[in-house]
Design an enzyme around this catalytic site. Structure first.
Site, short mmCIF file in Angstrom:
data_model
loop_
_atom_site.label_atom_id
_atom_site.label_comp_id
_atom_site.label_asym_id
_atom_site.label_seq_id
_atom_site.Cartn_x
_atom_site.Cartn_y
_atom_site.Cartn_z
N GLN A 135 -6.33 -8.18 7.12
CA GLN A 135 -7.75 -8.53 7.20
C GLN A 135 -8.60 -7.39 7.74
OE1 GLN A 135 -7.98 -12.09 9.57
NE2 GLN A 135 -6.77 -13.30 8.13
N THR A 188 0.38 -6.13 2.83
CA THR A 188 -0.88 -5.45 2.54
C THR A 188 -1.94 -6.43 2.08
OG1 THR A 188 0.19 -3.35 1.96
CG2 THR A 188 -2.00 -3.73 1.06
N ALA A 203 0.82 -1.22 0.00
CA ALA A 203 0.00 0.00 0.00
C ALA A 203 0.85 1.26 0.00
CB ALA A 203 -0.93 -0.01 1.21
N ARG A 232 -3.16 -5.04 21.81
CA ARG A 232 -2.59 -6.32 21.43
C ARG A 232 -1.49 -6.81 22.35
NH1 ARG A 232 -2.19 -5.47 14.85
NH2 ARG A 232 -4.39 -5.82 14.41
#
EC number: 1.4.3.16
Length: 540
Positions: free
Chosen positions: A50, A46, A18, A290
């Site tokens: 998801q 890229t 991207a 995360r």
């Protein structure tokens, strides 16, 4: 010295995700662009993304909220200016992507109006994630690839690896140090080409392949970070390696990611006995950032002696799951698992490199004419932990800003007529490729064991000693044998591994993605870990 095939362009972009392709399309209206892709043009991080792209499209949301969420996720060491720069330009850059033909999911509101369907992921206080079902990266990448391949001013070279950057002072040229081109390993023809360029852009992605378990494709070998370091650029925050909490635990799909959006839509993390554990760890439960979720899973696995934990969304309606996660549902069915009926086994895996090459608002590095955008760079956006769906956004925003700067500077940049040819006069064909394979596996295993989710000073010291030995072996091999794809990647990976460990040893605290048992507390004040090359490495 052999004669080397030559290429020439205004801008050489190393990487076709991207970041690289959005930059190429913005520049190609006025400039000749070459884009290098290590494999097929769409094979990169890229394509496999998801989740989606974060931007403020909901009237109940705000740029200030996006900024604050990012700062919180970054654990106190984001660069506020960079965060505000990205968040304030997010909608414009996402709209540019939509104008290129990217189709994001929409839905009809209760008032009958159609709008973009926005989802929510870990760390976000609002629904602000634009997505294309559960395969956003595929939609973005295929759209940009199609546009780039059909543009007359863009030449895409597939199966082509950058070997190293060519810097002016190595050629005895006067003036500030600047990049004048690069050597390129053409895997199709098995030779090294010389490329003249007025500007070179590193858009090579991250370095998660340095770990044994990763969600990344095979190309994520830290090439841009290593090349920039050898050219004399600073790097920063490489100790902050994001481990995605939920990679699929299955021998036939070791790189398959189970998107954050599953938890955003209500999936639970469970122990093998079916009990949840995240509510005991963080008040945000499964929607905690995360680093917290990955560490919690790692802790549960070690405490229970379990091979994995489980992600369960089976309590949601079957149609809802199939509609929102069609790609994941189909993939799991192929592997004999039904997302709508049963918990799915998951483990953490290396996912994203939060640090990288130090750049400014325009992606400029410490070397004139050399830019770095996307995951390869350190902008200050992510701090000690990247918030979900800010990565594709960073690619787009810095693709836009770098394009402006390159275009503005182009009239004053003069190309160099003669670049040094690649010298293979003193090397021979590799004798035993098992050396590369052995060092490759050893490096990735020691990084996983010693420089993984939980660290100690002794583990880092052990890792650095062994990495130093591996570097000596690999440098000797590189000096004496012809290049190959595996050799180039291994050389770069071992360099980045050293930089990761050195950054980690600098940080005498636990913060965000860097957790060490020797310094378990977070300091009251801290900043980025910045490494500077003492002297640029000499190109061969």
């Amino acid at each position: 010295m052999m004669t080397t095939p030559e290429l020439s362009c205004d801008v050489l972009i190393i990487g076709s995700g991207a970041a690289g392709l959005s930059l190429a399309l913005r520049l190609a209206e006025k400039h000749k662009v070459i884009v290098l892709s290590k494999g097929p043009v769409s094979e990169g991080s890229t394509f496999y993304a998801q989740g989606g792209i974060a931007a403020v499209f909901d009237e109940t949301d705000s740029i200030a909220s996006h900024v604050e969420d990012t700062l919180i996720a970054g654990a106190g060491i984001c660069d506020r200016h960079a965060v505000e720069f990205v968040a304030s330009n997010a909608r414009t850059c996402v709209q540019w992507l939509i104008d290129q033909g990217v189709l994001f999911d929409t839905h009809v509101q209760p008032n009958g109006k159609e709008s973009y369907h926005l989802t929510r992921e870990g760390g976000h206080s609002h629904r602000r994630i634009l997505h294309a079902a559960d395969a956003t990266g595929k939609e973005v990448e295929t759209t940009l690839v199609s546009r780039a391949q059909n543009h007359p001013n863009i030449q895409v070279l597939e199966r082509s690896n950058a070997v190293d950057l060519i810097i002016s002072d190595k050629m005895g040229l006067p003036g500030p140090r600047r990049v004048v081109g690069a050597w390129i390993w053409n895997r199709n023809k098995e030779w090294v080409e010389t490329c003249h360029a007025k500007s070179v852009v590193l858009a090579t992605g991250g370095a998660s392949k340095v770990y044994q378990y990763t969600t990344n494709p095979d190309i994520s070998s830290g090439d841009g970070i290593a090349m920039a370091w050898r050219a004399g650029c600073r790097v920063a925050n490489l100790e902050f390696n994001q481990f995605h909490p939920t990679a699929l635990y299955h021998p036939q799909a070791r790189n398959f990611l189970l998107t954050e959006a599953l938890r955003g839509e209500g999936a639970y993390l469970k122990r093998p006995d079916g009990s949840r554990f995240m509510p005991d760890v963080d008040e945000r439960g499964e929607l905690a950032p995360r680093d917290i979720v990955a560490r919690a899973i790692d802790h549960e696995m070690k405490q229970l002696g379990a091979d994995c934990m489980f992600l369960d969304i089976s309590h949601k309606p079957d149609d809802f799951v199939r509609q929102h996660f069609p790609m994941i549902y189909a993939k799991l069915l192929d592997l004999g698992m039904d997302l709508t009926k049963e918990p799915i086994p998951v483990v953490p895996a290396a996912h994203y490199t939060c640090g990288g090459v130090v750049v400014d608002d325009y992606g400029r590095t410490d070397v004139d004419g050399l830019y770095a955008i996307g995951e390869v760079s350190y902008t200050g956006l992510h701090g000690a932990n990247r918030m979900a769906s800010n990565s594709l956004l960073e690619c787009l925003v810095y693709g836009w800003s770098a394009a402006m700067d390159i275009d503005r500077r182009m009239p004053s940049v003069h190309s160099v007529d003669a670049l040094p040819a690649w010298d293979e006069s003193r090397v021979e064909n590799a004798d035993e490729r098992v050396v590369i394979q052995h060092n490759w596996h050893e490096l990735r295993l020691l990084m996983w064991d010693y420089v993984g989710i939980v660290r100690t000073t002794k583990r880092l010291e052990r890792a650095l000693r062994r990495i130093t030995m591996l570097q000596q072996e690999i440098d000797e091999y590189y000096a004496n044998f012809r290049v190959s794809n595996n050799l180039l990647e291994l050389r770069n990976l071992v360099q980045v591994a050293e930089l990761i460990v050195r950054c980690a040893m600098m940080r005498k605290e636990s913060r965000g993605l860097h957790f060490t048992l020797d310094y378990p507390q977070q300091l009251a004040e801290s900043g980025p870990s910045i490494l500077s090359p003492l002297t640029p490495h000499i190109n061969r």
